[in-house]
Every structure is written in C-alpha cells, then in structure tokens.
Design a protein around this motif. Structure first.
Motif, PDB file in Angstrom:
ATOM      1  N   ALA A   1      35.972  23.718  33.195  1.00 33.65           N
ATOM      2  CA  ALA A   1      36.569  23.469  34.517  1.00 33.65           C
ATOM      3  C   ALA A   1      37.950  24.114  34.623  1.00 33.65           C
ATOM      4  O   ALA A   1      38.290  24.711  35.648  1.00 33.65           O
ATOM      5  CB  ALA A   1      36.655  21.970  34.787  1.00 33.65           C
ATOM      6  N   LEU A   2      38.738  24.016  33.560  1.00 32.36           N
ATOM      7  CA  LEU A   2      40.069  24.632  33.558  1.00 32.36           C
ATOM      8  C   LEU A   2      39.944  26.153  33.564  1.00 32.36           C
ATOM      9  O   LEU A   2      40.677  26.839  34.278  1.00 32.36           O
ATOM     10  CB  LEU A   2      40.886  24.159  32.356  1.00 32.36           C
ATOM     11  N   GLU A   3      39.015  26.686  32.790  1.00 27.59           N
ATOM     12  CA  GLU A   3      38.800  28.139  32.786  1.00 27.59           C
ATOM     13  C   GLU A   3      38.425  28.633  34.186  1.00 27.59           C
ATOM     14  O   GLU A   3      38.894  29.678  34.630  1.00 27.59           O
ATOM     15  CB  GLU A   3      37.730  28.526  31.772  1.00 27.59           C
ATOM     16  N   ASN A   4      37.580  27.885  34.882  1.00 28.97           N
ATOM     17  CA  ASN A   4      37.195  28.271  36.248  1.00 28.97           C
ATOM     18  C   ASN A   4      38.390  28.218  37.197  1.00 28.97           C
ATOM     19  O   ASN A   4      38.523  29.077  38.072  1.00 28.97           O
ATOM     20  CB  ASN A   4      36.052  27.398  36.761  1.00 28.97           C
ATOM     21  N   GLN A   5      39.275  27.233  37.022  1.00 30.52           N
ATOM     22  CA  GLN A   5      40.493  27.151  37.844  1.00 30.52           C
ATOM     23  C   GLN A   5      41.391  28.359  37.581  1.00 30.52           C
ATOM     24  O   GLN A   5      41.964  28.934  38.513  1.00 30.52           O
ATOM     25  CB  GLN A   5      41.275  25.873  37.536  1.00 30.52           C
ATOM     26  N   ILE A   6      41.514  28.737  36.316  1.00 29.07           N
ATOM     27  CA  ILE A   6      42.350  29.885  35.950  1.00 29.07           C
ATOM     28  C   ILE A   6      41.775  31.151  36.568  1.00 29.07           C
ATOM     29  O   ILE A   6      42.498  31.951  37.178  1.00 29.07           O
ATOM     30  CB  ILE A   6      42.478  29.989  34.413  1.00 29.07           C
ATOM     31  N   LYS A   7      40.452  31.346  36.432  1.00 29.25           N
ATOM     32  CA  LYS A   7      39.824  32.531  37.023  1.00 29.25           C
ATOM     33  C   LYS A   7      39.989  32.532  38.539  1.00 29.25           C
ATOM     34  O   LYS A   7      40.201  33.587  39.135  1.00 29.25           O
ATOM     35  CB  LYS A   7      38.337  32.603  36.657  1.00 29.25           C
ATOM     36  N   ALA A   8      39.917  31.371  39.165  1.00 27.03           N
ATOM     37  CA  ALA A   8      40.087  31.292  40.622  1.00 27.03           C
ATOM     38  C   ALA A   8      41.498  31.689  41.037  1.00 27.03           C
ATOM     39  O   ALA A   8      41.683  32.413  42.022  1.00 27.03           O
ATOM     40  CB  ALA A   8      39.755  29.881  41.117  1.00 27.03           C
ATOM     41  N   LYS A   9      42.506  31.242  40.295  1.00 24.99           N
ATOM     42  CA  LYS A   9      43.895  31.612  40.616  1.00 24.99           C
ATOM     43  C   LYS A   9      44.106  33.111  40.450  1.00 24.99           C
ATOM     44  O   LYS A   9      44.693  33.765  41.318  1.00 24.99           O
ATOM     45  CB  LYS A   9      44.883  30.852  39.712  1.00 24.99           C
ATOM     46  N   GLU A  10      43.638  33.659  39.329  1.00 28.20           N
ATOM     47  CA  GLU A  10      43.769  35.100  39.117  1.00 28.20           C
ATOM     48  C   GLU A  10      42.962  35.866  40.156  1.00 28.20           C
ATOM     49  O   GLU A  10      43.399  36.896  40.674  1.00 28.20           O
ATOM     50  CB  GLU A  10      43.313  35.462  37.696  1.00 28.20           C
ATOM     51  N   GLY A  11      41.783  35.335  40.474  1.00 27.38           N
ATOM     52  CA  GLY A  11      40.923  35.972  41.474  1.00 27.38           C
ATOM     53  C   GLY A  11      41.564  36.013  42.844  1.00 27.38           C
ATOM     54  O   GLY A  11      41.448  37.012  43.564  1.00 27.38           O
ATOM     55  N   ALA A  12      42.248  34.947  43.224  1.00 21.57           N
ATOM     56  CA  ALA A  12      42.925  34.927  44.532  1.00 21.57           C
ATOM     57  C   ALA A  12      43.994  36.018  44.585  1.00 21.57           C
ATOM     58  O   ALA A  12      44.169  36.673  45.620  1.00 21.57           O
ATOM     59  CB  ALA A  12      43.545  33.549  44.774  1.00 21.57           C
ATOM     60  N   ARG A  13      44.680  36.233  43.480  1.00 18.57           N
ATOM     61  CA  ARG A  13      45.695  37.300  43.438  1.00 18.57           C
ATOM     62  C   ARG A  13      45.043  38.674  43.573  1.00 18.57           C
ATOM     63  O   ARG A  13      45.566  39.553  44.259  1.00 18.57           O
ATOM     64  CB  ARG A  13      46.492  37.220  42.134  1.00 18.57           C
ATOM     65  N   LEU A  14      43.905  38.850  42.916  1.00 17.23           N
ATOM     66  CA  LEU A  14      43.183  40.123  43.035  1.00 17.23           C
ATOM     67  C   LEU A  14      42.672  40.318  44.463  1.00 17.23           C
ATOM     68  O   LEU A  14      42.777  41.411  45.024  1.00 17.23           O
ATOM     69  CB  LEU A  14      42.004  40.173  42.051  1.00 17.23           C
ATOM     70  N   MET A  15      42.113  39.271  45.040  1.00 17.14           N
ATOM     71  CA  MET A  15      41.550  39.360  46.403  1.00 17.14           C
ATOM     72  C   MET A  15      42.632  39.778  47.400  1.00 17.14           C
ATOM     73  O   MET A  15      42.349  40.520  48.338  1.00 17.14           O
ATOM     74  CB  MET A  15      40.941  38.025  46.827  1.00 17.14           C
ATOM     75  N   ALA A  16      43.862  39.324  47.188  1.00 14.10           N
ATOM     76  CA  ALA A  16      44.961  39.683  48.089  1.00 14.10           C
ATOM     77  C   ALA A  16      45.263  41.181  48.040  1.00 14.10           C
ATOM     78  O   ALA A  16      45.832  41.725  48.988  1.00 14.10           O
ATOM     79  CB  ALA A  16      46.216  38.879  47.732  1.00 14.10           C
ATOM     80  N   LYS A  17      44.874  41.846  46.963  1.00  8.88           N
ATOM     81  CA  LYS A  17      45.134  43.286  46.797  1.00  8.88           C
ATOM     82  C   LYS A  17      43.928  44.144  47.176  1.00  8.88           C
ATOM     83  O   LYS A  17      44.028  45.367  47.190  1.00  8.88           O
ATOM     84  CB  LYS A  17      45.524  43.592  45.344  1.00  8.88           C
ATOM     85  N   MET A  18      42.795  43.509  47.446  1.00 11.85           N
ATOM     86  CA  MET A  18      41.581  44.269  47.731  1.00 11.85           C
ATOM     87  C   MET A  18      41.627  44.844  49.141  1.00 11.85           C
ATOM     88  O   MET A  18      41.973  44.159  50.087  1.00 11.85           O
ATOM     89  CB  MET A  18      40.343  43.391  47.519  1.00 11.85           C
ATOM     90  N   ASP A  19      41.290  46.124  49.242  1.00 15.60           N
ATOM     91  CA  ASP A  19      41.274  46.851  50.506  1.00 15.60           C
ATOM     92  C   ASP A  19      39.882  46.722  51.118  1.00 15.60           C
ATOM     93  O   ASP A  19      38.905  47.167  50.506  1.00 15.60           O
ATOM     94  CB  ASP A  19      41.616  48.314  50.223  1.00 15.60           C
ATOM     95  N   PRO A  20      39.769  46.137  52.303  1.00 13.95           N
ATOM     96  CA  PRO A  20      38.439  45.963  52.913  1.00 13.95           C
ATOM     97  C   PRO A  20      37.697  47.288  53.113  1.00 13.95           C
ATOM     98  O   PRO A  20      36.464  47.323  53.091  1.00 13.95           O
ATOM     99  CB  PRO A  20      38.732  45.304  54.260  1.00 13.95           C
ATOM    100  N   ALA A  21      38.423  48.394  53.284  1.00 15.79           N
ATOM    101  CA  ALA A  21      37.786  49.685  53.522  1.00 15.79           C
ATOM    102  C   ALA A  21      37.388  50.400  52.227  1.00 15.79           C
ATOM    103  O   ALA A  21      36.660  51.389  52.268  1.00 15.79           O
ATOM    104  CB  ALA A  21      38.723  50.576  54.328  1.00 15.79           C
ATOM    105  N   ALA A  22      37.863  49.917  51.097  1.00 12.07           N
ATOM    106  CA  ALA A  22      37.588  50.576  49.815  1.00 12.07           C
ATOM    107  C   ALA A  22      36.219  50.180  49.285  1.00 12.07           C
ATOM    108  O   ALA A  22      35.689  49.109  49.605  1.00 12.07           O
ATOM    109  CB  ALA A  22      38.660  50.203  48.795  1.00 12.07           C
ATOM    110  N   LEU A  23      35.667  51.044  48.437  1.00 12.89           N
ATOM    111  CA  LEU A  23      34.497  50.690  47.646  1.00 12.89           C
ATOM    112  C   LEU A  23      35.026  49.895  46.469  1.00 12.89           C
ATOM    113  O   LEU A  23      35.829  50.404  45.676  1.00 12.89           O
ATOM    114  CB  LEU A  23      33.771  51.953  47.169  1.00 12.89           C
ATOM    115  N   LYS A  24      34.620  48.644  46.357  1.00 10.86           N
ATOM    116  CA  LYS A  24      35.147  47.750  45.333  1.00 10.86           C
ATOM    117  C   LYS A  24      34.128  47.625  44.194  1.00 10.86           C
ATOM    118  O   LYS A  24      33.004  47.197  44.413  1.00 10.86           O
ATOM    119  CB  LYS A  24      35.476  46.394  45.938  1.00 10.86           C
ATOM    120  N   VAL A  25      34.558  48.019  42.992  1.00  8.40           N
ATOM    121  CA  VAL A  25      33.688  48.033  41.816  1.00  8.40           C
ATOM    122  C   VAL A  25      34.265  47.072  40.784  1.00  8.40           C
ATOM    123  O   VAL A  25      35.326  47.335  40.202  1.00  8.40           O
ATOM    124  CB  VAL A  25      33.573  49.450  41.221  1.00  8.40           C
TER     125      VAL A  25
END
Length: 159
Positions: free
Chosen positions: A50-74
């Motif tokens: 559960a803690l690992e999933n929370q950590i991944k979610a926090k890091e993921g939110a930071r990544l999502m903020a940098k994702m360009d909707p027009a880019a091909l995301k791999v």
C-alpha cells in the motif's frame, strides 16, 4: 523531432552523468533532447504494498504534470513490447513521418511507474525481462535513441 525523457529522481553519480552528457551531445545533431527529472520519494526497506503504491502515485502525479498531451508517450515498463535496435529506429522514424514531432519516454523510479502513468501512455516499451537501476536505464535509453538515429540516417553503428 523533440525527444523528452521524463524520469524520477536525480542522478548523483558522476559516471552516469558523464554518460548522459556524452549521449546528449551526440544526439544534438539528430534531435532536440530534453531530460526532465521529477522528485522521487523516499522508500523505506520492506515497505508494505500500500505504501509502495502511494509512493508510485506521488511520483506518477509529478510525471503526469510534465506529460505533453500532443506527444507520443512511451512508458518504459517490464511488460512492454520488446524491440531490437532497428525496430526502435523504425518506430521513431514512423512517428516522425506520421506527423508526430514530440516523443516522451517515461522512466519510473525504483518502484516503477504508477498505473495512472501507464494508462496515460500511448505505448509501453521493455528493454528486457530483467530489472535495471533507473539511473542506468537513462543511459541505455539514450544510447538506443542515438543508435536509432544512426540507423535511420544510414550511418554505421557498432553491432
């Protein structure tokens, strides 16, 4: 073509930074390269899932903020599609020919990527069934992108 690498955490070791700098310099003649690092979370040893999933979610939110909707995301994920070097080269070239001007490769932290990031990605790419340190994966990815450009340019590359 603009190539972005979105990744979790800063690299502290000089030898990894030197390798990243070298491949960034080599790639500058083929594409516009951007490396965007987001903060990582401290992960205690033997953390519950559960803690690992929370950590991944926090890091993921930071990544999502940098994702360009027009880019091909791999997303780089162990369950992604495996390609050889010519296959990666063909994929990058095909993206460019189809009008895509920005590719974002996404590398998670030590726990991997959150489900949200994986769902938001257009493709998943795996380099191996093995697990690599995320610092090393940046260098491997940069080398393979460089190799892809050498292949599509018809230039010799080391086999």
């Amino acid at each position: 073509m603009k190539i972005s690498i979105l990744c979790v955490g800063r690299i502290k070791e000089k030898y990894w930074n030197d390798a990243i700098d070298e491949y960034s310099k080599r790639l500058s003649r083929y594409c516009k390269l951007e490396i965007c690092q987001v903060a990582d979370e401290k992960t205690p040893d033997k953390a519950p899932e559960a803690l690992e999933n929370q950590i991944k979610a926090k890091e993921g939110a930071r990544l999502m903020a940098k994702m360009d909707p027009a880019a091909l995301k791999v997303a780089l994920a162990i369950d992604g599609k495996k390609l050889d070097s010519p296959g990666l080269a063909a994929g990058i070239e095909k993206a460019g020919l189809s009008g895509i001007s920005h590719i974002q490769f996404i590398i998670g932290g030590s726990l991997g990527l959150s489900e949200e990031v994986l769902r938001a990605s257009d493709k998943r790419l795996s380099f191996s069934d093995m697990t690599f340190p995320h610092q090393m994966m940046r260098v491997i990815l940069l080398e393979q992108i460089y190799r892809a450009y050498k292949i599509t340019s018809g230039e010799p590359y080391h086999k």
